[in-house]
Design a protein around this motif. Structure first.
Motif, PDB file in Angstrom:
ATOM      1  N   ARG A 135      -5.601 -12.457  45.242  1.00 59.61           N
ATOM      2  CA  ARG A 135      -6.853 -11.865  44.768  1.00 59.61           C
ATOM      3  C   ARG A 135      -7.608 -12.867  43.903  1.00 59.61           C
ATOM      4  O   ARG A 135      -7.027 -13.506  43.014  1.00 59.61           O
ATOM      5  CB  ARG A 135      -6.561 -10.590  43.972  1.00 59.61           C
ATOM      6  N   VAL A 140       0.279  -8.268  51.516  1.00 59.76           N
ATOM      7  CA  VAL A 140      -0.140  -9.514  50.872  1.00 59.76           C
ATOM      8  C   VAL A 140       0.873 -10.640  51.061  1.00 59.76           C
ATOM      9  O   VAL A 140       0.571 -11.798  50.747  1.00 59.76           O
ATOM     10  CB  VAL A 140      -0.394  -9.293  49.367  1.00 59.76           C
ATOM     11  N   TRP A 155     -10.620 -11.710  48.253  1.00 57.93           N
ATOM     12  CA  TRP A 155      -9.265 -12.193  48.546  1.00 57.93           C
ATOM     13  C   TRP A 155      -9.339 -13.505  49.303  1.00 57.93           C
ATOM     14  O   TRP A 155     -10.247 -13.718  50.128  1.00 57.93           O
ATOM     15  CB  TRP A 155      -8.504 -11.172  49.397  1.00 57.93           C
TER      16      TRP A 155
END
Length: 343
Positions: free
Chosen positions: A256, A39, A263
Motif C-alpha cells: 500500500r 497481498v 497499491w
C-alpha cells in the motif's frame, strides 16, 4: 500356509467407505464469508487484507489463508479479491479458508516462451502496468518493452514507461521510439541521496493498483522502496560480465502506498515474456486508427506481409498524419511476439 493357522491379526479388513449418506454436488453457500484482498503468497499460504464490518469498528487486518477444496485447481494470484471463512481474526497460528475467487476486472498474463500455449497469470485486478527500464547499466532492451506493451493492451491495462538512471543517459532518443504510440512516461534519476522524478511517479500511481514489471537490475525494487518506506525489497547490482541484473525480488507482493493513495505490486525481474496466448488481431484492436483498415486483409493475415491492406489504408490518409509511424510501431509490436529472445 493353511488358512487354519491364520487369526484376525493376519487379515486386514477394509472398512466400507461408502457410508450411509449419499454424496451430493451441493456446496455450502458461505453466506457469512468475508472479502479479502490477496497481498502475498508463500508456499500455498495466502496473506489477505480484510476489513472488519462497521459494527466492529471497520478496521483492517491481515490474515493467512489456505485454498479450500471447492476451489479446485483454480489459481489464486496477488490482486485477487476472495471470499474467506473460518478463523478470520488474523490472530497468530490461525488459518482461514478461501472458498471463492471473485470475478477479475483485469488479468495480466504471460507464457513461459512463445512456443508454450499455457498462460500464466501474474497479477489480477491491476489498473496500470508500469514498465520499468533503465536507460543505461544495463542497456535498455526495446523488445522487452514492446512485449510488455502488448501484454498491457491485451489485459486492458494502461501502460506507463518508467525510465530510470536518466543521470547516465539522455532519455529523448529512447522516448522518440515510442512517441507514435502516445505512451505516458516518467523519468527518474539519482540526485545525491534522493530520486528525482519520484513525485511525478507518485502522481501517476495515485488511486490505482499498479504492477511494476521489468528485467533484473533496472532499479525496480529501488523505486518500490522509495515509494513505500519500509517495504524492504532487496536491491542488487548489475553483473559486470553479462551486463544483466541479478535477480533480487523472488515473489510477487502488493504494497500500500502511503496515505492510502493506491497499491503497487512488485514482481520478480523477468528474462522472458512469452506472448503465445495473444493473437495479432487482439493487438490491432488497440490501434483504433488502423484496425478498420484490416477489413481488406486476406484471411490469416499477420499484418506484416505484402498482401496486408494496412499499407493502402495508411497511404490513403485514413489513419491521419501519424499513420505511417503508427503502422511501423504496430508492426514492431507484432514482430516482438515471434522474436524469441532472452532479456
Amino acid at each position: 500356509m493353511s488358512w487354519r493357522h491364520l487369526d484376525e491379526g493376519d487379515v486386514r479388513v477394509r472398512p466400507n467407505r461408502r457410508g450411509s449418506r449419499p454424496r451430493t454436488k451441493e456446496r455450502p453457500a458461505h453466506a457469512d464469508a468475508v472479502t479479502g484482498f490477496v497481498v502475498g503468497i508463500d508456499r500455498g499460504r495466502y496473506t489477505c487484507l480484510v476489513r472488519a464490518p462497521r459494527a466492529q469498528g471497520g478496521g483492517e487486518h491481515t490474515l493467512v489463508a489456505m485454498k479450500a477444496r471447492e476451489i479446485g485447481r483454480s489459481r489464486i494470484v496477488v490482486g485477487d479479491r476472495v471470499a474467506l471463512v473460518g478463523d478470520t481474526s488474523g490472530r497468530p497460528d490461525t488459518l482461514a479458508r478461501i472458498v471463492r475467487v471473485q470475478p477479475r476486472a483485469s488479468v495480466l498474463r504471460r507464457t513461459a516462451d512463445d512456443a508454450d500455449p499455457v498462460e500464466r497469470v501474474i497479477v489480477a485486478n491491476a489498473d496500470l502496468l508500469v514498465i520499468v527500464t533503465a536507460l543505461a547499466d544495463p542497456e535498455p532492451r526495446p523488445r522487452m518493452v514492446d512485449r510488455c506493451l502488448v501484454a498491457a493492451y491485451d489485459a486492458g491495462l494502461v501502460p506507463l514507461l518508467a525510465l530510470t538512471k536518466a543521470d547516465l543517459v539522455d532519455p529523448l532518443a529512447f522516448l522518440r521510439t515510442y512517441a507514435p504510440l502516445d505512451v505516458d512516461y516518467v523519468v527518474t534519476a539519482r540526485q545525491g541521496g534522493t530520486i528525482r522524478g519520484l513525485d511525478d511517479l507518485r502522481g501517476r500511481l495515485a488511486g490505482r493498483v499498479s504492477v511494476l514489471v521489468g528485467h533484473s537490475g533496472v532499479g525496480k525494487s529501488t523505486l518500490v522502496n522509495a515509494l513505500v518506506p519500509g517495504a524492504g525489497r532487496v536491491t542488487g547490482e548489475v553483473n559486470d560480465v553479462t551486463g544483466r541484473g541479478r535477480h533480487t525480488s523472488t515473489n510477487v507482493v502488493a504494497l500500500r502506498l502511503p496515505d492510502d493513495r493506491g497499491w503497487v505490486i512488485d514482481t520478480p525481474g523477468v528474462r522472458s515474456f512469452g506472448l503465445a496466448h495473444i493473437g495479432p488481431d487482439r493487438i490491432v484492436e488497440h490501434f483504433p486508427d488502423l484496425s478498420p483498415g484490416t477489413d481488406g486483409c486476406p484471411r490469416g493475415c499477420t499484418h506484416d506481409e505484402p498482401e496486408c491492406a494496412l499499407d493502402a489504408w495508411v497511404a490513403g490518409g485514413h489513419a491521419g498524419p501519424a499513420g505511417p509511424a503508427r503502422l511501423e510501431s504496430l508492426r514492431r509490436l507484432l514482430q516482438s511476439r515471434s522474436a524469441a529472445e532472452e532479456w
